[in-house]
Scaffold this motif. Structure first.
Motif, PDB file in Angstrom:
ATOM      1  N   ILE A   6       0.938  -1.010  -0.039  1.00 38.51           N
ATOM      2  CA  ILE A   6      -0.060  -0.103   0.066  1.00 38.51           C
ATOM      3  C   ILE A   6       0.822   1.284   0.003  1.00 38.51           C
ATOM      4  N   SER A   7       1.156   1.954  -1.007  1.00 38.66           N
ATOM      5  CA  SER A   7       1.872   3.163  -1.181  1.00 38.66           C
ATOM      6  C   SER A   7       0.805   4.339  -1.232  1.00 38.66           C
ATOM      7  N   THR A   8       1.418   5.506  -1.635  1.00 40.11           N
ATOM      8  CA  THR A   8       0.968   6.737  -1.374  1.00 40.11           C
ATOM      9  C   THR A   8       1.365   7.859  -2.564  1.00 40.11           C
ATOM     10  N   ASP A   9       0.349   8.813  -2.657  1.00 39.60           N
ATOM     11  CA  ASP A   9       0.703   9.835  -3.804  1.00 39.60           C
ATOM     12  C   ASP A   9       1.937  10.662  -3.357  1.00 39.60           C
ATOM     13  N   LYS A  10       2.424  10.508  -2.252  1.00 41.69           N
ATOM     14  CA  LYS A  10       3.489  11.234  -1.667  1.00 41.69           C
ATOM     15  C   LYS A  10       4.773  10.880  -1.960  1.00 41.69           C
ATOM     16  N   ALA A  11       4.741   9.691  -2.710  1.00 42.72           N
ATOM     17  CA  ALA A  11       5.777   8.963  -3.120  1.00 42.72           C
ATOM     18  C   ALA A  11       6.294   9.747  -4.590  1.00 42.72           C
ATOM     19  N   VAL A  12       5.251  10.554  -5.092  1.00 44.75           N
ATOM     20  CA  VAL A  12       5.658  11.155  -6.294  1.00 44.75           C
ATOM     21  C   VAL A  12       6.306  12.427  -6.114  1.00 44.75           C
ATOM     22  N   ARG A  13       7.702  12.615  -6.389  1.00 45.90           N
ATOM     23  CA  ARG A  13       8.503  13.995  -6.283  1.00 45.90           C
ATOM     24  C   ARG A  13       8.095  14.451  -4.792  1.00 45.90           C
ATOM     25  N   PRO A  14       8.601  13.531  -3.995  1.00 53.15           N
ATOM     26  CA  PRO A  14       8.384  14.033  -2.539  1.00 53.15           C
ATOM     27  C   PRO A  14       9.196  15.053  -1.999  1.00 53.15           C
ATOM     28  N   THR A  15       8.436  15.935  -1.293  1.00 51.96           N
ATOM     29  CA  THR A  15       8.971  16.950  -0.577  1.00 51.96           C
ATOM     30  C   THR A  15       9.242  16.465   0.903  1.00 51.96           C
ATOM     31  N   ASN A  16       8.931  15.542   1.277  1.00 54.39           N
ATOM     32  CA  ASN A  16       9.192  15.063   2.649  1.00 54.39           C
ATOM     33  C   ASN A  16       9.603  13.628   2.637  1.00 54.39           C
ATOM     34  N   VAL A  17      10.191  13.215   4.077  1.00 53.10           N
ATOM     35  CA  VAL A  17      10.680  12.027   4.010  1.00 53.10           C
ATOM     36  C   VAL A  17       9.734  10.842   4.149  1.00 53.10           C
ATOM     37  N   MET A  18       8.626  10.958   4.619  1.00 51.42           N
ATOM     38  CA  MET A  18       7.770   9.874   4.507  1.00 51.42           C
ATOM     39  C   MET A  18       7.536   9.542   2.955  1.00 51.42           C
ATOM     40  N   GLY A  19       7.283  10.307   2.089  1.00 51.11           N
ATOM     41  CA  GLY A  19       6.902  10.474   0.602  1.00 51.11           C
ATOM     42  C   GLY A  19       8.194   9.717   0.017  1.00 51.11           C
ATOM     43  N   ALA A  20       9.519   9.987   0.560  1.00 51.73           N
ATOM     44  CA  ALA A  20      10.700   9.540  -0.094  1.00 51.73           C
ATOM     45  C   ALA A  20      10.807   8.040   0.518  1.00 51.73           C
TER      46      ALA A  20
ATOM     47  N   THR B 288      22.767  14.108   8.270  1.00 48.58           N
ATOM     48  CA  THR B 288      23.444  15.166   7.220  1.00 48.58           C
ATOM     49  C   THR B 288      23.591  14.126   6.127  1.00 48.58           C
ATOM     50  N   THR B 289      24.127  12.916   6.468  1.00 48.14           N
ATOM     51  CA  THR B 289      24.654  11.997   5.266  1.00 48.14           C
ATOM     52  C   THR B 289      23.273  11.356   4.656  1.00 48.14           C
ATOM     53  N   LEU B 290      22.581  11.038   5.671  1.00 50.39           N
ATOM     54  CA  LEU B 290      21.161  10.449   5.143  1.00 50.39           C
ATOM     55  C   LEU B 290      20.267  11.389   4.242  1.00 50.39           C
ATOM     56  N   SER B 291      20.182  12.664   4.649  1.00 52.92           N
ATOM     57  CA  SER B 291      19.749  13.630   3.672  1.00 52.92           C
ATOM     58  C   SER B 291      20.128  13.672   2.291  1.00 52.92           C
ATOM     59  N   LYS B 292      21.445  13.639   2.158  1.00 50.40           N
ATOM     60  CA  LYS B 292      22.229  13.732   1.115  1.00 50.40           C
ATOM     61  C   LYS B 292      22.114  12.500   0.242  1.00 50.40           C
ATOM     62  N   LEU B 293      22.009  11.254   1.065  1.00 48.25           N
ATOM     63  CA  LEU B 293      21.649  10.055   0.228  1.00 48.25           C
ATOM     64  C   LEU B 293      20.154  10.103  -0.492  1.00 48.25           C
ATOM     65  N   LEU B 294      19.005  10.558   0.265  1.00 47.84           N
ATOM     66  CA  LEU B 294      17.912  10.706  -0.211  1.00 47.84           C
ATOM     67  C   LEU B 294      17.860  11.575  -1.330  1.00 47.84           C
ATOM     68  N   LYS B 295      18.502  12.587  -1.191  1.00 45.33           N
ATOM     69  CA  LYS B 295      18.272  13.716  -2.437  1.00 45.33           C
ATOM     70  C   LYS B 295      19.105  13.209  -3.725  1.00 45.33           C
ATOM     71  N   GLU B 296      20.139  12.178  -3.514  1.00 41.87           N
ATOM     72  CA  GLU B 296      21.104  11.958  -4.801  1.00 41.87           C
ATOM     73  C   GLU B 296      20.390  10.686  -5.166  1.00 41.87           C
ATOM     74  N   ALA B 297      19.393   9.928  -4.593  1.00 45.60           N
ATOM     75  CA  ALA B 297      18.971   8.673  -4.875  1.00 45.60           C
ATOM     76  C   ALA B 297      17.822   9.014  -6.103  1.00 45.60           C
ATOM     77  N   PRO B 298      17.454   8.456  -6.833  1.00 42.10           N
ATOM     78  CA  PRO B 298      16.494   8.520  -8.085  1.00 42.10           C
ATOM     79  C   PRO B 298      15.200   8.304  -7.371  1.00 42.10           C
ATOM     80  N   LEU B 299      14.777   9.403  -6.268  1.00 43.42           N
ATOM     81  CA  LEU B 299      13.551   9.195  -5.708  1.00 43.42           C
ATOM     82  C   LEU B 299      12.647  10.879  -6.221  1.00 43.42           C
ATOM     83  N   GLY B 300      13.557  11.621  -6.737  1.00 39.02           N
ATOM     84  CA  GLY B 300      12.907  13.082  -6.883  1.00 39.02           C
ATOM     85  C   GLY B 300      12.571  13.412  -5.692  1.00 39.02           C
ATOM     86  N   TYR B 301      13.300  13.518  -4.474  1.00 39.05           N
ATOM     87  CA  TYR B 301      13.196  13.883  -3.188  1.00 39.05           C
ATOM     88  C   TYR B 301      13.668  15.260  -3.223  1.00 39.05           C
ATOM     89  N   GLN B 302      12.852  16.372  -3.301  1.00 44.57           N
ATOM     90  CA  GLN B 302      13.265  17.619  -2.912  1.00 44.57           C
ATOM     91  C   GLN B 302      12.692  18.440  -1.627  1.00 44.57           C
TER      92      GLN B 302
END
Length: 646
Positions: free
Chosen positions: A406-420, A600-614
């Motif tokens: 069960i996923s969520t629309d917040k997974a699309v171009r997420p702006t939050n950690v939950m969506g990412a 800090t590293t965790l945030s960087k990993l999420l941003k660099e991963a192909p998740l669209g996390y901004q």
């Protein structure tokens, strides 16, 4: 005087009823002879008086035997009038027989006239008393109009008339031909005349009593009722009435389906039935809002075994008790197994799946509240990403055939950690689907569900009852909404379609502006919005600002080229996936950063991963902030926690 009579002991009231009936029965016999013989001052002979006296005594005995004097006049119903009919018929036959036995002059038409007059007087006295007794009580009732003149509306009117709180004064119909007619003495008015009818009959509340098969445009209906500034409520659905979970007069606030104004979702029940019937099914997060509704719908498709996997003891207890009641009442014969456990414990998950030979897993367990996950980043990632991975690996090891996330629309171009975290969970399952072939992984993505924990509708309702204000984060914020039953029905349908790592997207309908939803709830609860233009209003809408990780609008697709499926409300997304080796490398790095509490590293990993996390703000993890570490601060003042957070 009336209160003194009503407060008399029961036996005294019965004696008064008996005395009244004796009088009116004697009068009915006299009236029958006087009418038949056309003698205004007719006097009976000795034999006729004896016959009349015995007839009255026998009739009173029949009434006693039939229980007429046990009936409470205030709540007199159809059965009591049938008793009067039976008693009067018996009385007329008694008059004929006694006249023959005593050789008294009783013309053949007299028993017929007597029966008619006796029924009129015996029933008339009771109707008069009921009207006199109930009139003050009806005045104290709240005047309501029933929207819907079908079977549901009639049942509601009957139930309310016997109650003490609401008094129906008119019906509102959707059939023009029924306008200006009456039902049970109540006027029937066309819905197009609702404004005038509400004013004329001083209606204080509107109650929706729509039949299940009625083709009413609910959205248009609510738009008509919204402007009346009269509270609008509804009665339980037919399914709740049939299941015994509610009564017809259990008045409640509008259903979420009514607020959305959408037609109910239709699914192919036969496909879902064949997918679940006789199978062993496990639902994670079984006590949550989505998980519990999944369980309610799955159990009715008669799986052989239903395993409820839940971390919260109370939530597990509650859903198990409810499902056992459904299982027993409906005779489903499903084996229910409540299991306490965390999705992050792989060996526990694998042992449970093997123990009950699970063939289908619905993975609904997740932390989904955006601000809370922003404040607790490590736990959010551990539960949503690693919990999904461990459950999936356990499913592979246990030979599970289907695994539905069960996923969520917040997974699309997420702006939050939950969506990412949910997008990363999707990538994990897509990667695993390339690695294995026996277990079919499917993801179902949808938007906000109304009525779930954290939903805006219960929050707004509580704020309105508390006198306001209603808090909305931003005047332009919009969301896709779907009810929990709608979403779970489509999840079950989509779960039957997947073959290899597909992401299915549910058609959520038109997006809804949150502030419009809030204002609609204010109006439909009979209140007015307080604003600069209307300072005397009841409830104010206050804009509190976007919360951490929140964005103005949500999307359901990363790409713009969805593929249709056999169900019109389900689409298949065409989105990028990663090979398992790359996914595994990413989650290993995230795990190591989590163990060091290095956000800090965790945030960087999420941003660099192909998740669209901004992210739209700085890290707001509460523990991180309390230790004086902020994004951009490269000092060595880092929390020294070591080891796995679990």
């Amino acid at each position: 005087m009336l209160d003194k009579f009503l407060n008399l002991p029961r036996y005294q009231k019965r004696m008064i009823s008996v005395a009244s009936d004796m009088f009116v029965l004697f009068f009915a016999i006299w009236a029958a002879f006087a009418l038949r013989l056309d003698q205004q001052y007719w006097l009976p002979t000795q034999e006729q008086f004896a016959v009349a006296s015995l007839t009255v005594m026998v009739t009173i005995g029949v009434f006693i035997k039939l229980g007429l004097y046990r009936a409470v006049i205030r709540y007199l119903g159809d059965k009591a009038f049938l008793v009067i009919v039976y008693g009067v018929v018996a009385s007329s036959l008694t008059l004929i027989v006694l006249g023959y036995l005593f050789q008294a002059f009783v013309p053949r038409s007299v028993p017929i006239i007597y029966g008619a007059v006796a029924f009129l007087f015996v029933s008339g006295t009771r109707l008069s008393v009921r009207m006199i007794v109930n009139r003050p009580r009806m005045r104290r009732k709240e005047r309501v109009a029933i929207v819907g003149a079908g079977d549901t509306g009639l049942q509601l009117a009957s139930a309310l008339e016997k109650g003490t709180e609401y008094g129906p004064v008119l019906f509102l119909t959707f059939t023009p031909a029924n306008h200006r007619s009456t039902i049970n003495g109540l006027p029937v008015v066309g819905i197009e005349h609702v404004s005038k009818a509400v004013e004329k009959h001083r209606v204080q509340r509107l109650l929706l009593a729509l039949d299940a098969d009625s083709c009413v445009d609910r959205k248009r209906l609510l738009k008509q009722l919204e402007v009346l500034s009269v509270p609008v409520q509804t009665v339980p659905s037919m399914s709740e009435l049939v299941a015994g979970r509610a009564r017809i007069n259990d008045i409640r606030d509008l259903d979420i389906e009514d607020l959305l104004g959408r037609d109910p979702v239709q699914i192919d029940a036969s496909v879902v039935e064949s997918s679940l019937c006789g199978k062993s099914v496990l639902v994670t997060g079984a006590g949550g809002s989505i998980g519990s509704e999944l369980c309610r719908q799955i159990i009715r498709h008669r799986p052989s075994v239903l395993v409820l996997f839940e971390q919260s003891e109370f939530s597990l207890y509650s859903i198990e008790r409810e499902l056992r009641a459904i299982n027993q009442v409906e005779g489903l014969g499903v084996e229910l197994h409540p299991i306490l456990g965390s999705v992050c414990h792989r060996r526990r998950c694998e042992a449970v799946m093997k123990a009950f030979a699970v063939r289908t897993v619905y993975h609904a367990a997740a932390y989904k509240h955006v601000p809370l996950v922003e404040h607790n980043i490590i736990e959010g990632l551990q539960n949503n990403v690693f919990g999904t991975w461990h459950m999936a690996e356990a499913a592979i090891a246990a030979g599970v055939e289907k695994f539905i996330l069960i996923s969520t629309d917040k997974a699309v171009r997420p702006t939050n950690v939950m969506g990412a975290s949910k997008r990363l969970a999707e990538l994990v399952l897509q990667g695993l689907s390339e690695r294995v072939s026996k277990t079919r992984f499917t993801m179902v993505r949808f938007g906000n569900v109304l009525g779930s924990s954290g939903s805006v509708v219960p929050l707004f309702r509580d704020q309105i009852r508390d006198g306001g204000p209603i808090t909305v984060t931003h005047p332009d914020i919009i969301r896709y909404f779907m009810t929990i039953p709608e979403a779970t029905q489509l999840v079950l349908q989509a779960g039957c379609m997947g073959s290899k790592g597909e992401v299915f997207v549910l058609d959520m309908g038109e997006p809804v502006r949150i502030v419009d939803l809030a204002r609609k709830m204010i109006h439909l609860m009979g209140l007015e919005e307080k604003s600069e233009e209307n300072p005397d209003g009841d409830i104010e809408v206050v804009f509190s600002g976007l919360r951490p990780g929140e964005k103005l609008y949500e999307e359901l697709l990363i790409g713009d080229d969805p593929q249709g499926t056999e169900h019109p409300r389900i689409m298949m997304a065409r989105e990028v996936s990663l090979p398992w080796a790359e996914v595994r490398e990413l989650i290993d790095l995230i795990q190591m950063a989590s163990e060091r509490f290095d956000l800090t590293t965790l945030s960087k990993l999420l941003k660099e991963a192909p998740l669209g996390y901004q992210p739209n703000g700085d890290l707001s993890d509460l523990v991180w902030l309390s230790n004086g570490v902020f994004v951009g601060d490269r000092t060595s003042n880092v929390n020294p926690l070591k080891g796995n957070v679990h």
